[in-house]
Design an enzyme around this catalytic site. Structure first.
Site, short mmCIF file in Angstrom:
data_model
loop_
_atom_site.label_atom_id
_atom_site.label_comp_id
_atom_site.label_asym_id
_atom_site.label_seq_id
_atom_site.Cartn_x
_atom_site.Cartn_y
_atom_site.Cartn_z
N HIS A 253 -19.03 -1.55 37.27
CA HIS A 253 -20.81 -1.30 37.07
C HIS A 253 -20.72 -1.68 35.64
CE1 HIS A 253 -20.22 2.86 40.67
NE2 HIS A 253 -20.67 1.78 40.64
N GLU A 477 -13.61 9.25 35.98
CA GLU A 477 -14.37 9.00 35.04
C GLU A 477 -14.09 8.65 33.97
OE1 GLU A 477 -17.37 8.26 35.87
OE2 GLU A 477 -16.73 8.09 38.32
#
Length: 654
Positions: A253, A477
């Site tokens: 992303h 993450e």
């Protein structure tokens, strides 16, 4: 008589009153390329004040014109492409070999002068500089500057020469002597890196550590940017028997930028520490083939970076230039798995890509990564994201469509948990109970979670890795802030460095081996199964395999189409820090139609990749929308827009 008298007067005049031009060093080809010029000098040169802005910090103050290159004055030297190159070289090479290149270049453009005699720079200094810095020019596709030709413009120690780096070396030695042993030896600049800077840095690093690294492209983004991968191995460019392959992917992303930067820092760290003799880093690289894709979505990053960390929203730059979320764009093999998992008539590993997938919108970045994943025998992988502080693992898609958050384990649930634990526990704060969790709550699981239990989505890269190949991939993450400030980059590197290294080391667990027939021929595509785990791995081109397993007793079975089935019992102790080796020898047997060879990957199933060329046809329609590959390198505009004659000698194909 008058003629004789005239001659008697003229010869002494020529002998004592005329000076001849120095030996011409410019060849005709150099003149045509604008490298230098030959000129007839009518006046004897003398020492003059050194007055070149970028050379005024030399340790001498007087020089001589015409110089070695034939420049007749300060103005002519300052107006040349050589001087312009020295003025921008720091930026072009991103600070590497600076100020050494500039100082040595200045010693050619404006050599020291004593007693109206020019002193050439030392050839030994030039040769050492070329050895240390040639890779930096290679990385930006620039030829080594002609005026740094060590044979043409430099002198030997015996001829008498000047070392332009002597004072710099003395300062560096003094600085090194003042460092304490505890201080770091690898220097990394903790700033954000543009796409151009990233490409240059990866190429320079690979050239600097060419004995253990290599850069290759797996494809291009929508806007034509390279998807560059750098690999580290003691035999770069080649798969070695029984050496596991691991990949790290960042910036899937585009607005989740921390992972991209951490991988760029990791690349520099691995190269530098290997050269410095760090035993741990040398062991990792010598026993593992590491592939690092720092940016899977460089187009998205370009948009996010244009806004900066203060203005970037939660979503701008997340998708690629086609507005496709790359982590929803992979084939949904998880749904196929759920449909077929209770039937013994279907494979539930190495599931082929459905033909229908290719009639949808497949991003070029997704296409490139799928080809990459299929082309190498990856064992383990991590995809670095941002927005939370947790490690998630497959399945990411819930086993019930109506359930957004449902525990949906794979057959390798325990192995995946161990992989996730490896990163989370080595991270400075991820597994802490008191760490703030960006609005979510993972303290009960100490920083790890099953993906579908967190939130469910289809078309993810981790599920694709698991169901289509041997590779086990987790999603890391890295923190709440997707685009942290530059001030946070160094603290984040400190928090994640040990976790990244531990994850690389963790690929050496479980078992590995080679499958051969009774004649010693390797068997490609044989399957290795573990009792109780309905997920097989297959052997690579050389007949070798890797199977990640936790400690304990396991029963392994190897088989292949047209061969016998062989089983072995294996015990992996708790304290085992490297993979155990288990080889298999299979006997050829007549093909039995009742065995169920549909469970083996075949050419008409797994190997079908875009069988109707849908992606190629779709891509051809978008060619005009992409960035055209430029004939000249990116740095050419520095010179072509300056008003001087463009330096063709900097182009590598000239």
């Amino acid at each position: 008589m008058h003629l004789g008298h005239g001659i008697s007067v003229l010869f002494p005049f020529l002998t004592y009153s005329c000076w001849c031009a120095p030996q011409q060093t410019c060849q005709q080809g150099d003149v045509l390329l604008g490298r230098c010029r030959n000129s007839v000098i009518e006046e004897k040169p003398t020492c003059t004040e050194l007055n070149l802005g970028y050379c005024n910090d030399m340790e001498y103050s007087r020089t001589m014109f015409p110089n070695i290159l034939g420049h007749r004055s300060h103005y002519e030297a300052e107006s040349g492409a050589e001087y312009l190159l020295l003025s921008v070289i720091h930026g072009l090479l991103n600070g590497e070999c600076s100020p050494e290149i500039r100082l040595v270049g200045c010693s050619v453009l404006a050599s020291p002068c004593e007693d109206d005699k020019m002193i050439k720079p030392c050839r030994s200094t030039c040769e050492a500089l070329r050895k240390d810095c040639f890779h930096a020019f290679e990385a930006i596709e620039m030829a080594w500057p002609y005026f740094l030709d060590c044979d043409r413009f430099f002198a030997s120690d015996q001829e008498g020469c000047f070392d332009p780096l002597v004072r710099l070396k003395a300062r560096q030695e003094l600085a090194l002597s003042s460092l304490s042993p505890e201080e770091p030896t690898t220097i990394i600049q903790f700033t954000y890196t543009s796409n151009t800077q990233m490409f240059s840095l990866l190429k320079r690093t690979a050239a600097k550590c060419s004995h253990v690294s290599n850069v290759y492209s797996i494809g291009r983004s929508v806007e034509g940017r390279d998807l560059l991968v750098i690999e580290f191995s003691n035999n770069p460019g080649h798969h070695e028997l029984l050496e596991p392959e691991i990949k790290l992917v960042g910036n899937m992303h585009g607005n989740e930028v921390l992972g991209r930067q951490l991988l760029i820092y990791l690349v520099q760290y691995l190269c530098s520490e290997y050269i410095l003799g760090n035993h741990r880093i040398q062991t990792i690289i010598n026993t593992t083939r590491i592939h690092i894709l720092a940016s899977m979505n460089p187009d998205g990053y370009e948009l996010a970076a244009s806004e900066g960390h203060l203005l970037n929203s939660w979503t701008n730059g997340r998708t690629n230039a086609q507005n496709i979320d790359l982590n929803r764009n992979f084939p949904d093999l998880t749904s196929i798995f759920y449909r077929n998992r209770r039937s013994r008539q279907y494979r539930i590993d190495h599931i082929p890509i459905p033909d229908a997938y290719w009639f949808g919108k497949v991003a070029p970045e997704t296409h490139a990564v799928m080809k990459w994943i299929r082309s190498l025998p990856f064992v383990q992988s991590a995809s670095l994201h941002g927005g939370e502080l947790v490690v998630s693992y497959p399945f990411d898609f819930s086993r019930h469509l109506q359930e957004e958050r449902m525990f949906s384990p794979t057959q390798d649930e325990q192995v995946f948990k161990q992989l996730a634990r490896t990163y989370a526990d080595a991270h400075a704060t991820m597994s802490n109970n008191d760490t703030e969790r960006c609005g979510a709550s993972f303290y009960r699981t100490r920083g790890i979670i099953n993906g579908a239990l967190w939130y469910s989505f289809a078309g993810g890269m981790s599920d694709f890795n698991y169901l289509h190949t041997n590779c086990l991939e987790v999603t890391v993450e890295l923190g709440c802030d997707k685009f942290p400030s530059e001030a946070e980059l160094y603290p984040e590197w400190k928090r994640n460095k040990e976790a990244l290294l531990s994850f690389l080391e963790s690929v050496h667990r479980g078992i590995k081996g080679v499958v051969k027939d009774t004649e010693g021929n390797v068997i490609k595509g044989a399957t290795i199964s573990v009792r109780g785990i309905r997920k097989d791995v297959t052997t690579a081109e050389d007949g070798d395999y890797w199977r990640l397993l936790n400690p304990g007793t396991h029963i392994l079975t190897a088989t292949a189409k047209g061969y016998s089935r062989v089983s072995k019992r294996v015990h992996l102790p708790q304290n085992m820090n490297r993979a155990g080796r288990v080889d298999f020898v299979l006997e050829k047997v007549p093909v039995d139609p009742d065995i169920g060879y549909h469970l083996f990957p075949t050419l008409d199933t797994w190997d079908r990749f875009d069988p109707y060329n849908q992606f190629e046809r779709y891509s051809e329609q978008d060619v005009e929308g992409g960035i055209e590959r430029q004939e000249k390198p990116w740095w050419w505009s520095y010179f072509s827009q300056s008003g001087i004659s463009p330096p063709q000698w900097l182009l590598r194909n000239v």
